[in-house]
Design a protein around this motif. Structure first.
Motif, PDB file in Angstrom:
ATOM      1  N   THR A 138      19.420  17.334  43.752  1.00  0.00           N
ATOM      2  CA  THR A 138      19.852  15.943  43.754  1.00  0.00           C
ATOM      3  C   THR A 138      19.546  15.318  45.115  1.00  0.00           C
ATOM      4  O   THR A 138      19.102  16.014  46.039  1.00  0.00           O
ATOM      5  CB  THR A 138      21.372  15.841  43.475  1.00  0.00           C
ATOM      6  N   GLU A 168      10.901   7.356  41.297  1.00  0.00           N
ATOM      7  CA  GLU A 168      12.145   7.521  40.524  1.00  0.00           C
ATOM      8  C   GLU A 168      13.351   6.904  41.232  1.00  0.00           C
ATOM      9  O   GLU A 168      14.287   6.429  40.569  1.00  0.00           O
ATOM     10  CB  GLU A 168      12.382   8.998  40.246  1.00  0.00           C
ATOM     11  N   PHE A 169      13.330   6.874  42.549  1.00  0.00           N
ATOM     12  CA  PHE A 169      14.409   6.231  43.287  1.00  0.00           C
ATOM     13  C   PHE A 169      14.338   4.715  43.089  1.00  0.00           C
ATOM     14  O   PHE A 169      15.382   4.059  42.957  1.00  0.00           O
ATOM     15  CB  PHE A 169      14.317   6.564  44.776  1.00  0.00           C
ATOM     16  N   ARG A 171      17.612  15.251  39.549  1.00  0.00           N
ATOM     17  CA  ARG A 171      18.168  13.940  39.220  1.00  0.00           C
ATOM     18  C   ARG A 171      18.214  13.129  40.506  1.00  0.00           C
ATOM     19  O   ARG A 171      18.666  13.638  41.541  1.00  0.00           O
ATOM     20  CB  ARG A 171      19.570  14.104  38.646  1.00  0.00           C
ATOM     21  N   THR A 172      17.728  11.889  40.468  1.00  0.00           N
ATOM     22  CA  THR A 172      17.693  11.081  41.690  1.00  0.00           C
ATOM     23  C   THR A 172      18.974  10.281  41.894  1.00  0.00           C
ATOM     24  O   THR A 172      19.037   9.456  42.803  1.00  0.00           O
ATOM     25  CB  THR A 172      16.480  10.128  41.683  1.00  0.00           C
ATOM     26  N   LYS A 173      19.971  10.516  41.065  1.00  0.00           N
ATOM     27  CA  LYS A 173      21.306   9.963  41.280  1.00  0.00           C
ATOM     28  C   LYS A 173      22.303  11.110  41.382  1.00  0.00           C
ATOM     29  O   LYS A 173      22.212  12.085  40.637  1.00  0.00           O
ATOM     30  CB  LYS A 173      21.721   9.052  40.117  1.00  0.00           C
ATOM     31  N   HIS A 174      23.249  10.981  42.285  1.00  0.00           N
ATOM     32  CA  HIS A 174      24.328  11.967  42.395  1.00  0.00           C
ATOM     33  C   HIS A 174      25.624  11.186  42.576  1.00  0.00           C
ATOM     34  O   HIS A 174      25.930  10.686  43.661  1.00  0.00           O
ATOM     35  CB  HIS A 174      24.101  12.909  43.573  1.00  0.00           C
ATOM     36  N   ASP A 175      26.369  11.061  41.487  1.00  0.00           N
ATOM     37  CA  ASP A 175      27.664  10.386  41.536  1.00  0.00           C
ATOM     38  C   ASP A 175      28.576  10.999  40.476  1.00  0.00           C
ATOM     39  O   ASP A 175      28.167  11.915  39.751  1.00  0.00           O
ATOM     40  CB  ASP A 175      27.518   8.874  41.336  1.00  0.00           C
ATOM     41  N   ASN A 215      15.784   3.729  39.747  1.00  0.00           N
ATOM     42  CA  ASN A 215      17.237   3.900  39.616  1.00  0.00           C
ATOM     43  C   ASN A 215      18.042   2.908  40.431  1.00  0.00           C
ATOM     44  O   ASN A 215      19.258   3.003  40.525  1.00  0.00           O
ATOM     45  CB  ASN A 215      17.636   5.327  40.033  1.00  0.00           C
ATOM     46  N   ARG A 216      17.381   1.965  41.065  1.00  0.00           N
ATOM     47  CA  ARG A 216      18.106   0.966  41.868  1.00  0.00           C
ATOM     48  C   ARG A 216      18.927   0.044  40.978  1.00  0.00           C
ATOM     49  O   ARG A 216      18.531  -0.294  39.881  1.00  0.00           O
ATOM     50  CB  ARG A 216      17.116   0.140  42.697  1.00  0.00           C
ATOM     51  N   THR A 245      27.421  11.163  36.921  1.00  0.00           N
ATOM     52  CA  THR A 245      26.345  12.115  36.636  1.00  0.00           C
ATOM     53  C   THR A 245      26.869  13.548  36.610  1.00  0.00           C
ATOM     54  O   THR A 245      26.569  14.316  35.690  1.00  0.00           O
ATOM     55  CB  THR A 245      25.229  11.976  37.690  1.00  0.00           C
ATOM     56  N   ASN A 261      31.249  12.554  45.585  1.00  0.00           N
ATOM     57  CA  ASN A 261      30.383  12.058  44.516  1.00  0.00           C
ATOM     58  C   ASN A 261      30.219  13.043  43.366  1.00  0.00           C
ATOM     59  O   ASN A 261      29.343  12.859  42.516  1.00  0.00           O
ATOM     60  CB  ASN A 261      29.014  11.705  45.099  1.00  0.00           C
TER      61      ASN A 261
END
Length: 244
Positions: A174, A239-240, A148-152, A243-244, A155, A203
């Protein structure tokens, strides 16, 4: 002097290092990071790895003209053979698929994966694509690697809003770290050199479990050189951008 590298480089190299020579490995749609990681592994430690993908190409010859979706006809053109998706499912159910790269939107400490809805199932805030092939592959493939290109905290949550699938996970990669699923829970396996324990904790929506603090090895010069050769358009970073 440190060699320059990006978070997408770290994740791609981390994914590639998880693959062994001779393994049969599958990735689906919107899977640029795994797609490039598989090719990196074939150029590094796993020359006999078998690369399968959604359009059915077996060991595509090049990614230089790969489509934006990572599931286009480019991955069939020039491939060694054709192996359609239904055969991939059958291969996995017979215990012959070594690794499957899959995604998700929410994860919790118990290894539950949500790719269905955000919020209440009957009146969701967001309706997601759903599990698709995950329902077959996660229970049956030998090793499941999620990324997953988001880690928060939206998520990695205390409890997912909906359990699309569960169990049989191995690793989750991540932008901040790598988790390993063992003893029924996600454990912090390593922290990327661009992050810290404090950042991962801040996160993540559940308590971090770990035996010791380890760091993901940074990309080597050879890995970075190979990435420039096999992925000159840096599909691994797409992918980054999305996801912006």
């Amino acid at each position: 002097m440190r060699t320059s590298y990006s978070v997408s480089d770290i994740m791609t190299c981390a994914l590639a290092r998880m693959l062994k020579d001779g393994e049969t490995v599958f990735h689906g749609v919107s899977s640029h990071l795994p797609m490039v990681a598989i090719q990196l592994a074939k150029h590094m430690q796993a020359p006999n790895l078998v690369h399968l993908n959604i359009p059915g190409g077996v060991n595509p010859s090049s990614l230089k003209k790969a489509s934006y979706s990572s599931a286009g006809a480019d991955l069939v053109t020039g491939a060694e053979a054709y192996f359609p998706l239904d055969e991939v499912f059958d291969l996995s159910m017979r215990g012959k698929l070594d690794v499957a790269f899959l995604g998700g939107v929410q994860f919790d400490v118990h290894g539950n994966v949500n790719a269905s809805v955000i919020g209440d199932y009957r009146q969701p805030k967001v309706r997601l694509p759903g599990g698709a092939g995950s329902a077959v592959l996660i229970p049956t493939a030998k090793k499941i690697i999620l990324w997953r290109t988001k880690h928060d905290k939206r998520t990695f949550v205390e409890r997912v809003d909906f359990v699309t699938t569960r169990g049989n996970l191995w690793k989750i990669v991540t932008p901040l770290c790598i988790f390993e699923f063992r003893h029924g829970k996600l454990h912090l396996d390593s922290i990327h050199p661009t992050s810290s324990l404090e950042e991962v904790r801040a996160n993540t929506g559940f308590e971090l479990l770990y035996d010791e603090i380890k760091y993901t090895p940074p990309p080597s010069k050879r890995e970075l050189d190979v990435l420039k050769k096999i992925d000159p358009y840096e599909y691994r970073a797409l992918e980054f951008q999305l996801n912006r």
